[in-house]
Design a protein around this motif. Structure first.
Motif, PDB file in Angstrom:
ATOM      1  N   PRO A   1       0.801  -1.229   0.000  1.00 43.17           N
ATOM      2  CA  PRO A   1       0.000   0.000   0.000  1.00 43.17           C
ATOM      3  C   PRO A   1       0.831   1.275   0.000  1.00 43.17           C
ATOM      4  CG  PRO A   1      -0.104  -1.071   2.143  1.00 43.17           C
ATOM      5  CD  PRO A   1       0.585  -2.019   1.209  1.00 43.17           C
ATOM      6  N   ASN A   2       1.952   1.285   0.707  1.00 48.22           N
ATOM      7  CA  ASN A   2       2.774   2.495   0.760  1.00 48.22           C
ATOM      8  C   ASN A   2       3.455   2.768  -0.573  1.00 48.22           C
ATOM      9  OD1 ASN A   2       2.536   3.402   3.621  1.00 48.22           O
ATOM     10  ND2 ASN A   2       3.338   1.354   4.008  1.00 48.22           N
ATOM     11  N   CYS A   3       4.024   1.739  -1.161  1.00 48.54           N
ATOM     12  CA  CYS A   3       4.739   1.912  -2.419  1.00 48.54           C
ATOM     13  C   CYS A   3       3.788   2.265  -3.562  1.00 48.54           C
ATOM     14  CB  CYS A   3       5.533   0.662  -2.756  1.00 48.54           C
ATOM     15  SG  CYS A   3       6.464   0.861  -4.281  1.00 48.54           S
ATOM     16  N   VAL A   4       2.681   1.543  -3.665  1.00 48.35           N
ATOM     17  CA  VAL A   4       1.723   1.809  -4.738  1.00 48.35           C
ATOM     18  C   VAL A   4       1.203   3.245  -4.620  1.00 48.35           C
ATOM     19  CG1 VAL A   4      -0.556   1.191  -5.634  1.00 48.35           C
ATOM     20  CG2 VAL A   4       1.112  -0.601  -5.111  1.00 48.35           C
ATOM     21  N   ALA A   5       0.879   3.669  -3.393  1.00 47.72           N
ATOM     22  CA  ALA A   5       0.383   5.039  -3.185  1.00 47.72           C
ATOM     23  C   ALA A   5       1.451   6.062  -3.546  1.00 47.72           C
ATOM     24  CB  ALA A   5      -0.071   5.226  -1.741  1.00 47.72           C
TER      25      ALA A   5
ATOM     26  N   ALA B   1      12.301   7.835  -0.667  1.00 47.95           N
ATOM     27  CA  ALA B   1      10.909   7.662  -0.249  1.00 47.95           C
ATOM     28  C   ALA B   1      10.360   6.326  -0.752  1.00 47.95           C
ATOM     29  CB  ALA B   1      10.054   8.823  -0.763  1.00 47.95           C
ATOM     30  N   ALA B   2      10.648   5.973  -1.996  1.00 52.72           N
ATOM     31  CA  ALA B   2      10.177   4.693  -2.547  1.00 52.72           C
ATOM     32  C   ALA B   2      10.797   3.522  -1.799  1.00 52.72           C
ATOM     33  CB  ALA B   2      10.495   4.609  -4.037  1.00 52.72           C
ATOM     34  N   THR B   3      12.079   3.622  -1.478  1.00 53.39           N
ATOM     35  CA  THR B   3      12.756   2.552  -0.738  1.00 53.39           C
ATOM     36  C   THR B   3      12.158   2.409   0.657  1.00 53.39           C
ATOM     37  OG1 THR B   3      14.787   2.887  -2.000  1.00 53.39           O
ATOM     38  CG2 THR B   3      15.001   1.753   0.113  1.00 53.39           C
ATOM     39  N   ILE B   4      11.893   3.530   1.324  1.00 52.51           N
ATOM     40  CA  ILE B   4      11.277   3.496   2.651  1.00 52.51           C
ATOM     41  C   ILE B   4       9.885   2.873   2.562  1.00 52.51           C
ATOM     42  CG2 ILE B   4      10.281   4.991   4.458  1.00 52.51           C
ATOM     43  CD1 ILE B   4      12.797   6.800   4.057  1.00 52.51           C
ATOM     44  N   ALA B   5       9.108   3.265   1.564  1.00 51.97           N
ATOM     45  CA  ALA B   5       7.763   2.707   1.388  1.00 51.97           C
ATOM     46  C   ALA B   5       7.839   1.195   1.165  1.00 51.97           C
ATOM     47  CB  ALA B   5       7.057   3.388   0.218  1.00 51.97           C
ATOM     48  N   LYS B   6       8.756   0.748   0.323  1.00 50.28           N
ATOM     49  CA  LYS B   6       8.893  -0.687   0.047  1.00 50.28           C
ATOM     50  C   LYS B   6       9.384  -1.440   1.277  1.00 50.28           C
ATOM     51  CE  LYS B   6       9.439  -0.213  -4.890  1.00 50.28           C
ATOM     52  NZ  LYS B   6      10.254  -0.397  -6.075  1.00 50.28           N
ATOM     53  N   ALA B   7      10.303  -0.844   2.025  1.00 57.07           N
ATOM     54  CA  ALA B   7      10.790  -1.494   3.242  1.00 57.07           C
ATOM     55  C   ALA B   7       9.650  -1.654   4.252  1.00 57.07           C
ATOM     56  CB  ALA B   7      11.945  -0.691   3.850  1.00 57.07           C
TER      57      ALA B   7
ATOM     58  N   ILE C   1      12.274   5.116 -10.960  1.00 59.64           N
ATOM     59  CA  ILE C   1      12.300   5.173  -9.489  1.00 59.64           C
ATOM     60  C   ILE C   1      11.892   3.822  -8.918  1.00 59.64           C
ATOM     61  CG2 ILE C   1      11.126   6.172  -7.462  1.00 59.64           C
ATOM     62  CD1 ILE C   1      13.088   8.139  -8.593  1.00 59.64           C
ATOM     63  N   ASP C   2      10.876   3.207  -9.495  1.00 56.99           N
ATOM     64  CA  ASP C   2      10.398   1.901  -9.035  1.00 56.99           C
ATOM     65  C   ASP C   2      11.502   0.848  -9.170  1.00 56.99           C
ATOM     66  OD1 ASP C   2       8.712  -0.166  -8.155  1.00 56.99           O
ATOM     67  OD2 ASP C   2       7.894  -0.494 -10.155  1.00 56.99           O
ATOM     68  N   ARG C   3      12.135   0.794 -10.341  1.00 58.70           N
ATOM     69  CA  ARG C   3      13.204  -0.198 -10.566  1.00 58.70           C
ATOM     70  C   ARG C   3      14.387   0.039  -9.631  1.00 58.70           C
ATOM     71  NH1 ARG C   3      12.012   0.876 -15.837  1.00 58.70           N
ATOM     72  NH2 ARG C   3      13.814   2.229 -16.021  1.00 58.70           N
ATOM     73  N   ALA C   4      14.818   1.300  -9.531  1.00 56.54           N
ATOM     74  CA  ALA C   4      15.987   1.607  -8.700  1.00 56.54           C
ATOM     75  C   ALA C   4      15.709   1.311  -7.228  1.00 56.54           C
ATOM     76  CB  ALA C   4      16.387   3.073  -8.885  1.00 56.54           C
TER      77      ALA C   4
ATOM     78  N   THR D   1      13.540  -0.802  -6.002  1.00 47.59           N
ATOM     79  CA  THR D   1      13.450  -2.259  -5.814  1.00 47.59           C
ATOM     80  C   THR D   1      14.855  -2.835  -5.713  1.00 47.59           C
ATOM     81  OG1 THR D   1      11.312  -2.459  -6.912  1.00 47.59           O
ATOM     82  CG2 THR D   1      12.687  -4.443  -6.863  1.00 47.59           C
ATOM     83  N   LYS D   2      15.748  -2.363  -6.566  1.00 50.13           N
ATOM     84  CA  LYS D   2      17.141  -2.846  -6.525  1.00 50.13           C
ATOM     85  C   LYS D   2      17.787  -2.511  -5.178  1.00 50.13           C
ATOM     86  CE  LYS D   2      21.385  -2.779  -9.224  1.00 50.13           C
ATOM     87  NZ  LYS D   2      22.083  -2.246 -10.382  1.00 50.13           N
ATOM     88  N   ILE D   3      17.564  -1.294  -4.699  1.00 48.42           N
ATOM     89  CA  ILE D   3      18.136  -0.886  -3.402  1.00 48.42           C
ATOM     90  C   ILE D   3      17.524  -1.708  -2.272  1.00 48.42           C
ATOM     91  CG2 ILE D   3      18.277   1.003  -1.717  1.00 48.42           C
ATOM     92  CD1 ILE D   3      18.317   2.908  -4.232  1.00 48.42           C
ATOM     93  N   THR D   4      16.206  -1.862  -2.287  1.00 49.47           N
ATOM     94  CA  THR D   4      15.529  -2.614  -1.228  1.00 49.47           C
ATOM     95  C   THR D   4      16.010  -4.058  -1.216  1.00 49.47           C
ATOM     96  OG1 THR D   4      13.610  -1.162  -1.463  1.00 49.47           O
ATOM     97  CG2 THR D   4      13.288  -3.194  -0.218  1.00 49.47           C
ATOM     98  N   ASN D   5      16.289  -4.619  -2.379  1.00 42.96           N
ATOM     99  CA  ASN D   5      16.815  -5.983  -2.434  1.00 42.96           C
ATOM    100  C   ASN D   5      18.199  -6.095  -1.821  1.00 42.96           C
ATOM    101  OD1 ASN D   5      15.233  -8.171  -3.370  1.00 42.96           O
ATOM    102  ND2 ASN D   5      15.032  -7.131  -5.326  1.00 42.96           N
TER     103      ASN D   5
END
Length: 187
Positions: free
Chosen positions: A16-20, A77-83, A38-41, A43-47
């Motif tokens: 929900p956080n990432c999609v939003a 922000a995207a990495t934090i949302a995905k985490a 941003i989404d790809r980068a 995801t790579k960082i979160t991995n």
């Protein structure tokens, strides 16, 4: 510790956080290519982070560099949302040494991530106030589905207060609290 790629990207029902956040970028006028980048980068960082429910004795460090005006804050922000969507329950952002830098980062993360799903977040700091735990109040340990966010200055007094608050949690609570530490202003 073994590093395993564990995040494939945001899933509408479980992210929900990432999609939003990605939708927020689109509504703010970001192009689809930029949002996909941003989404790809992120995801790579979160991995590169440890799986949040994995071995709690492991620690891992990742360094991400970016040019001025290259989307570093959006990527953060995207990495934090995905985490947070993946099970991290605490995010600590070291946002420089001045109130202005800390307030800018707090404001940006609030408008980019927290505002879209406020019920999924516990704010340990506000735009006006750096970290300060009121007497008699304990940090929330683990509340299923919630993530705590602390945007703090790199200031010895603030860091000591946060350390003291974390030390008030039991060892079991701390081990069950996957934490992402982001140094936004590496000086």
């Amino acid at each position: 510790c073994m590093l395993i790629l564990w995040l494939v990207g945001p899933l509408v029902n479980s992210s929900p956080n990432c999609v939003a956040f990605l939708w927020h970028l689109l509504t703010m006028g970001w192009g689809e290519d930029a949002v996909e980048s941003i989404d790809r980068a992120s995801t790579k960082i979160t991995n590169e982070l440890l799986f949040p429910n994995g071995n709690s004795d492991c620690h891992f460090q990742v360094l991400v560099l970016g040019y001025v005006q290259s989307g570093k804050t959006a990527n953060m922000a995207a990495t934090i949302a995905k985490a947070a969507d993946s099970g991290y329950r605490m995010v600590i952002v070291l946002a420089g040494m001045t109130n202005v830098l800390r307030q800018q980062t707090q404001s940006r993360l609030m408008s980019d991530v927290l505002i879209h799903n406020p019920h999924l977040w516990w704010e340990g700091t506000t735009i006006e106030k750096d970290f300060r735990l009121e007497k008699g109040i304990k940090l929330p340990a683990i509340e299923k589905g919630k993530c705590s966010l602390f945007v703090i200055k790199k200031n010895a007094a603030v860091l000591r207060r946060l350390k003291k608050a974390l030390n008030q949690l039991s060892e079991m609570e701390r081990k069950a609290l996957p934490t992402l530490l982001v140094d936004d202003e590496c000086d």
